[in-house]
Design a protein around this motif. Structure first.
Motif, PDB file in Angstrom:
ATOM      1  N   MET A 215       0.821  -1.217   0.000  1.00 57.28           N
ATOM      2  CA  MET A 215       0.000   0.000   0.000  1.00 57.28           C
ATOM      3  C   MET A 215       0.850   1.261   0.000  1.00 57.28           C
ATOM      4  N   ILE A 216       1.945   1.250   0.764  1.00 55.61           N
ATOM      5  CA  ILE A 216       2.759   2.467   0.922  1.00 55.61           C
ATOM      6  C   ILE A 216       3.671   2.702  -0.274  1.00 55.61           C
ATOM      7  N   LYS A 217       4.165   1.613  -0.891  1.00 57.85           N
ATOM      8  CA  LYS A 217       5.013   1.695  -2.090  1.00 57.85           C
ATOM      9  C   LYS A 217       6.266   2.564  -1.869  1.00 57.85           C
ATOM     10  N   PRO A 218       7.160   2.134  -0.987  1.00 64.43           N
ATOM     11  CA  PRO A 218       8.405   2.900  -0.758  1.00 64.43           C
ATOM     12  C   PRO A 218       9.388   2.699  -1.906  1.00 64.43           C
ATOM     13  N   LYS A 219      10.483   3.448  -1.840  1.00 63.06           N
ATOM     14  CA  LYS A 219      11.569   3.213  -2.800  1.00 63.06           C
ATOM     15  C   LYS A 219      12.339   1.940  -2.438  1.00 63.06           C
ATOM     16  N   PHE A 220      12.563   1.749  -1.120  1.00 65.16           N
ATOM     17  CA  PHE A 220      13.366   0.619  -0.651  1.00 65.16           C
ATOM     18  C   PHE A 220      12.665  -0.059   0.521  1.00 65.16           C
ATOM     19  N   ALA A 221      12.559  -1.372   0.440  1.00 66.18           N
ATOM     20  CA  ALA A 221      12.009  -2.169   1.543  1.00 66.18           C
ATOM     21  C   ALA A 221      13.113  -3.006   2.153  1.00 66.18           C
ATOM     22  N   ILE A 222      13.182  -2.983   3.479  1.00 65.55           N
ATOM     23  CA  ILE A 222      14.093  -3.844   4.231  1.00 65.55           C
ATOM     24  C   ILE A 222      13.232  -4.895   4.914  1.00 65.55           C
ATOM     25  N   LEU A 223      13.409  -6.138   4.521  1.00 65.68           N
ATOM     26  CA  LEU A 223      12.595  -7.226   5.043  1.00 65.68           C
ATOM     27  C   LEU A 223      13.434  -8.030   6.027  1.00 65.68           C
ATOM     28  N   ASP A 224      13.204  -7.796   7.322  1.00 67.60           N
ATOM     29  CA  ASP A 224      14.019  -8.408   8.363  1.00 67.60           C
ATOM     30  C   ASP A 224      13.404  -9.744   8.775  1.00 67.60           C
ATOM     31  N   GLU A 225      13.948 -10.829   8.233  1.00 68.33           N
ATOM     32  CA  GLU A 225      13.493 -12.186   8.537  1.00 68.33           C
ATOM     33  C   GLU A 225      11.980 -12.318   8.384  1.00 68.33           C
ATOM     34  N   ILE A 226      11.485 -11.830   7.260  1.00 67.77           N
ATOM     35  CA  ILE A 226      10.050 -11.874   6.999  1.00 67.77           C
ATOM     36  C   ILE A 226       9.565 -13.315   6.880  1.00 67.77           C
ATOM     37  N   ASP A 227      10.494 -14.253   6.679  1.00 67.09           N
ATOM     38  CA  ASP A 227      10.123 -15.654   6.518  1.00 67.09           C
ATOM     39  C   ASP A 227      10.102 -16.438   7.824  1.00 67.09           C
TER      40      ASP A 227
ATOM     41  N   GLY B  73       3.384 -11.330  -2.618  1.00 69.82           N
ATOM     42  CA  GLY B  73       3.214  -9.897  -2.395  1.00 69.82           C
ATOM     43  C   GLY B  73       4.476  -9.107  -2.688  1.00 69.82           C
ATOM     44  N   VAL B  74       5.622  -9.613  -2.225  1.00 71.00           N
ATOM     45  CA  VAL B  74       6.885  -8.924  -2.488  1.00 71.00           C
ATOM     46  C   VAL B  74       7.174  -8.895  -3.983  1.00 71.00           C
ATOM     47  N   ASN B  75       6.959 -10.024  -4.652  1.00 71.57           N
ATOM     48  CA  ASN B  75       7.214 -10.079  -6.094  1.00 71.57           C
ATOM     49  C   ASN B  75       6.285  -9.160  -6.882  1.00 71.57           C
ATOM     50  N   ALA B  76       5.075  -8.935  -6.354  1.00 72.65           N
ATOM     51  CA  ALA B  76       4.138  -8.029  -7.021  1.00 72.65           C
ATOM     52  C   ALA B  76       4.639  -6.583  -7.001  1.00 72.65           C
ATOM     53  N   MET B  77       5.569  -6.284  -6.108  1.00 69.74           N
ATOM     54  CA  MET B  77       6.120  -4.935  -6.000  1.00 69.74           C
ATOM     55  C   MET B  77       7.252  -4.681  -7.006  1.00 69.74           C
ATOM     56  N   ALA B  78       7.747  -5.732  -7.631  1.00 70.09           N
ATOM     57  CA  ALA B  78       8.923  -5.600  -8.493  1.00 70.09           C
ATOM     58  C   ALA B  78       8.702  -4.546  -9.570  1.00 70.09           C
ATOM     59  N   SER B  79       9.645  -3.601  -9.658  1.00 70.96           N
ATOM     60  CA  SER B  79       9.589  -2.551 -10.670  1.00 70.96           C
ATOM     61  C   SER B  79      10.927  -1.827 -10.681  1.00 70.96           C
ATOM     62  N   PRO B  80      11.209  -1.049 -11.727  1.00 67.71           N
ATOM     63  CA  PRO B  80      12.448  -0.261 -11.747  1.00 67.71           C
ATOM     64  C   PRO B  80      12.506   0.806 -10.657  1.00 67.71           C
ATOM     65  N   ASP B  81      11.375   1.044  -9.969  1.00 65.88           N
ATOM     66  CA  ASP B  81      11.321   2.093  -8.942  1.00 65.88           C
ATOM     67  C   ASP B  81      11.330   1.539  -7.526  1.00 65.88           C
ATOM     68  N   PHE B  82      11.634   0.238  -7.387  1.00 66.27           N
ATOM     69  CA  PHE B  82      11.557  -0.390  -6.070  1.00 66.27           C
ATOM     70  C   PHE B  82      12.744  -1.321  -5.864  1.00 66.27           C
ATOM     71  N   GLY B  83      13.414  -1.187  -4.714  1.00 61.95           N
ATOM     72  CA  GLY B  83      14.538  -2.046  -4.367  1.00 61.95           C
ATOM     73  C   GLY B  83      14.271  -2.778  -3.069  1.00 61.95           C
ATOM     74  N   THR B  84      14.838  -3.973  -2.937  1.00 63.04           N
ATOM     75  CA  THR B  84      14.578  -4.819  -1.770  1.00 63.04           C
ATOM     76  C   THR B  84      15.880  -5.282  -1.136  1.00 63.04           C
ATOM     77  N   LEU B  85      15.928  -5.217   0.197  1.00 69.60           N
ATOM     78  CA  LEU B  85      16.999  -5.826   0.973  1.00 69.60           C
ATOM     79  C   LEU B  85      16.362  -6.836   1.910  1.00 69.60           C
ATOM     80  N   MET B  86      16.612  -8.129   1.662  1.00 64.72           N
ATOM     81  CA  MET B  86      16.050  -9.193   2.491  1.00 64.72           C
ATOM     82  C   MET B  86      17.120  -9.713   3.444  1.00 64.72           C
ATOM     83  N   ILE B  87      16.734  -9.869   4.707  1.00 67.75           N
ATOM     84  CA  ILE B  87      17.623 -10.462   5.703  1.00 67.75           C
ATOM     85  C   ILE B  87      17.024 -11.797   6.111  1.00 67.75           C
ATOM     86  N   THR B  88      17.790 -12.858   5.946  1.00 67.36           N
ATOM     87  CA  THR B  88      17.249 -14.180   6.218  1.00 67.36           C
ATOM     88  C   THR B  88      18.344 -15.138   6.641  1.00 67.36           C
TER      89      THR B  88
END
Length: 273
Positions: free
Chosen positions: A167-179, A193-208
């Protein structure tokens, strides 16, 4: 394209009450661009969650050296809310319950806080977007009307974090052990849901800790953190190698001494900030 840059970041615990001033991060360098997906893996107590909390501005962590920048602008003097307005989003390892405010109220307020007064999202547009994202995440509208995370299971809280992200659509999401704590079905929904956000305007940092998340969200880069530093970077094949061989071989290869130290306050304290 936007860029999130972590430059030579050194961080220690800022806990004078317990006389705890250990250094946790010892020179982290990382560049993430929108359109990219990065994953950080590593043993417990190596600084992964400390990195996520520090990027977002948790005052429990004191930066002693280095910088955090978005598009060349330092974030170090900005409080958490201004970092969020600048384009950051943290999906927390342990989402907290907040009574008295519904999910819908929280998300619409967060969306409009990033917008100018003459560009506020209408209730109609908000509900249209909400319905679309609830459908993707297999969530009922009743969950959106409940108080924020109150009475939610662990899996529902994690799914709710992803709903907020969508909903918020940030530039960068930090996913801290979302799994963490998710069964396979819930993990697949969260990844959808995360994959639905994929775009040239969105970056992801996953911690797992586990490679299994990366079966569903494909990383462009995998970084291994040990002893407060990023010690190795590769592609998705690196995660598969770690899954097969563990971290001991890499420690030996790099000459890093194993430390069973509870370095991450967020891991030691599930209540977070």
């Amino acid at each position: 394209m936007a860029t999130l840059e972590i430059k030579n970041l050194h961080v220690r615990i800022n806990d004078p009450e317990n006389k705890d001033t250990r250094e946790i991060l010892k020179g982290v360098d990382l560049v993430i661009k929108t359109g990219e997906t990065h994953a950080i893996m590593g043993p417990n107590g190596t600084g992964k969650s400390t990195l996520s909390e520090t990027i977002m501005g948790n005052p429990r962590y004191e930066i002693t050296q280095g910088d955090i920048l978005i598009d060349g602008q330092s974030l170090l003097e900005l409080p958490v809310d201004e970092r969020a307005r600048a384009g950051l989003f943290l999906a927390m390892q342990y989402p907290v319950e907040i009574k008295g405010i519904t999910n819908m109220e929280f998300m619409r307020a967060a969306i409009n806080a990033r917008r100018d007064d003459d560009d506020q999202m209408s209730v109609r547009d908000f509900l249209k977007e909400l319905d679309r994202n609830l459908d993707i995440l297999n969530m009922s509208e009743s969950m959106a009307r409940r108080y924020l995370n109150e009475g939610f299971s662990g899996g529902e809280k994690k799914r709710n974090e992803i709903l907020q992200l969508m909903m918020i659509k940030p530039k960068f999401a930090i996913l801290d052990e979302i799994d963490s704590g998710l069964d396979i079905d819930a993990l697949q929904v969260v990844a959808k849901g995360v994959n639905a956000m994929a775009s040239p305007d969105f970056g992801t940092l996953m911690i797992t800790h586990y490679q299994r998340l990366l079966n569903y969200i494909k990383p462009d880069f995998v970084h291994v953190m040990m002893d407060g530093r990023i010690v190795k970077t590769g592609d998705a094949k690196l995660a598969l190698k770690l899954e097969d061989e563990g971290y001991a071989g890499l420690r030996d290869e790099l000459g890093i001494e194993a430390k069973l130290v509870d370095d991450d306050l967020s891991e030691a304290n599930p209540d977070g900030i």
